[in-house]
Design an enzyme around this catalytic site. Structure first.
Site, PDB file in Angstrom:
ATOM      1  N   LYS A  11     -20.499  -0.587 -24.467  1.00  0.00           N
ATOM      2  CA  LYS A  11     -20.053   0.803 -24.553  1.00  0.00           C
ATOM      3  C   LYS A  11     -20.821   1.494 -25.671  1.00  0.00           C
ATOM      4  O   LYS A  11     -21.359   0.855 -26.589  1.00  0.00           O
ATOM      5  CB  LYS A  11     -18.545   0.898 -24.816  1.00  0.00           C
ATOM      6  CG  LYS A  11     -18.061   0.266 -26.133  1.00  0.00           C
ATOM      7  CD  LYS A  11     -18.193   1.139 -27.355  1.00  0.00           C
ATOM      8  CE  LYS A  11     -17.627   0.479 -28.619  1.00  0.00           C
ATOM      9  NZ  LYS A  11     -17.954   1.230 -29.855  1.00  0.00           N
ATOM     10  N   PRO A  94     -25.708  -7.920 -28.868  1.00  0.00           N
ATOM     11  CA  PRO A  94     -25.664  -8.426 -30.244  1.00  0.00           C
ATOM     12  C   PRO A  94     -24.245  -8.402 -30.793  1.00  0.00           C
ATOM     13  O   PRO A  94     -23.450  -7.521 -30.456  1.00  0.00           O
ATOM     14  CB  PRO A  94     -26.560  -7.444 -31.001  1.00  0.00           C
ATOM     15  CG  PRO A  94     -26.463  -6.170 -30.222  1.00  0.00           C
ATOM     16  CD  PRO A  94     -26.353  -6.593 -28.781  1.00  0.00           C
ATOM     17  N   ASP A 136     -10.617  -1.796 -29.626  1.00  0.00           N
ATOM     18  CA  ASP A 136     -11.461  -1.336 -28.517  1.00  0.00           C
ATOM     19  C   ASP A 136     -11.185  -2.055 -27.202  1.00  0.00           C
ATOM     20  O   ASP A 136     -11.725  -1.660 -26.162  1.00  0.00           O
ATOM     21  CB  ASP A 136     -12.947  -1.511 -28.864  1.00  0.00           C
ATOM     22  CG  ASP A 136     -13.441  -0.498 -29.883  1.00  0.00           C
ATOM     23  OD1 ASP A 136     -12.687   0.441 -30.208  1.00  0.00           O
ATOM     24  OD2 ASP A 136     -14.574  -0.653 -30.367  1.00  0.00           O
TER      25      ASP A 136
END
Length: 281
Positions: A11, A94, A136
């Site tokens: 995102k 990452p 999140d």
């Protein structure tokens, strides 16, 4: 069905405004979560019995603290049969980049195992479990690009025209806790409406501070802003991004990247593949 292979999408925060701080210390935010058609991949294969396994293990993360395992454990009380699962992770995103890798993995695990284990939880129940794993996670469970407010838990799905993004990964790891606890962080940005963002855009309130503390982020943004003056950081970093109207332009800019700045091109999407697996209620 006893197996599923799913994209665990990245995102971007197209903007991030910090509008205040609650008495409990949590920050009040406004942001637009843009889902991408690029991310990690997770493969789930159900076992008739036995443990939860994950391969490969992430060397820097304790097995039980891995968000994939924590998500699976959170669902165990709801499975009607003593089933296990073998999980394979193909890692592309990452860690600590501000693009939601771990949170997305957790959400993908919740939705996939709710389906495969036939736990029967609703989307709201899955989001509640997800919020216990990370702020999140619910937006990835929701599986839609969304306008978010509060501490990130109030989600309004939003459809925006597709863009292509070049996401660049500076060689540093930004501590979210460090940024949100820093005395120089802006915490009083006025709240805006969706229409105002779509007309005038916004900014990332963490960006000025992160650029000051992490020169690698500052360098990457200076480079990207040659091609998109609105290039900005996502979340608390370290990843930064620029948007383009065509994949050809995004890929051309990617070919110009300095050797020490890896990056990827992805398309913004309004729904992730998880959306089709969500329960109807």
């Amino acid at each position: 069905m006893n197996a599923l292979r799913l994209l665990s999408p990245a995102k971007l925060n197209l903007f991030l405004h910090i509008t205040g701080r609650r008495a409990d210390g949590y920050h009040l935010l406004q942001t637009l979560f843009q889902l991408l058609d690029y991310g990690d991949e997770l493969y789930f294969e159900i076992r008739d019995h036995g443990p939860i396994t994950l391969a490969p293990a992430l060397p820097s993360v304790d097995f039980e603290q891995n968000l994939i395992i924590r998500a699976a454990r959170a669902l165990e009380p709801y499975k009607p049969k003593p089933l296990g699962v073998d999980i394979q992770l193909t890692k592309r995103l990452p860690m600590g980049g501000g693009i939601g890798g771990g949170s997305s993995n957790a959400a993908t695990t919740l939705v996939a195992l709710n389906h495969l284990w036939q736990c029967g939880l609703s989307k709201q129940q899955l989001q509640t479990l997800g919020l216990q794993l990370g702020a999140d996670v619910p937006v990835f469970v929701n599986a839609q690009t969304a306008w978010a407010e509060g501490v990130g838990e109030s989600l309004q799905p939003i459809e925006i025209p597709p863009k292509w993004f070049l996401v660049v990964q500076p060689d540093c790891h930004v501590s979210t806790a460090e940024i949100f606890s820093h005395g120089d962080l802006t915490r009083d940005t006025a709240a805006i409406k969706v229409a105002a963002f779509l007309e005038r855009g916004g900014q990332n309130d963490c960006e000025v501070l992160v650029r000051k503390l992490y020169p690698q982020v500052d360098e990457a943004l200076n480079w990207l802003q040659q091609f998109d003056r609105h290039a900005r950081m996502t979340g608390t970093g370290a990843c930064v991004f620029a948007s383009f109207d065509s994949v050809e332009k995004a890929q051309w800019v990617q070919t110009q990247l300095p050797a020490h700045l890896p990056g990827f091109v992805a398309k913004g999407v309004n729904q992730s593949p998880l959306y089709k697996l969500l329960p109807a209620s």
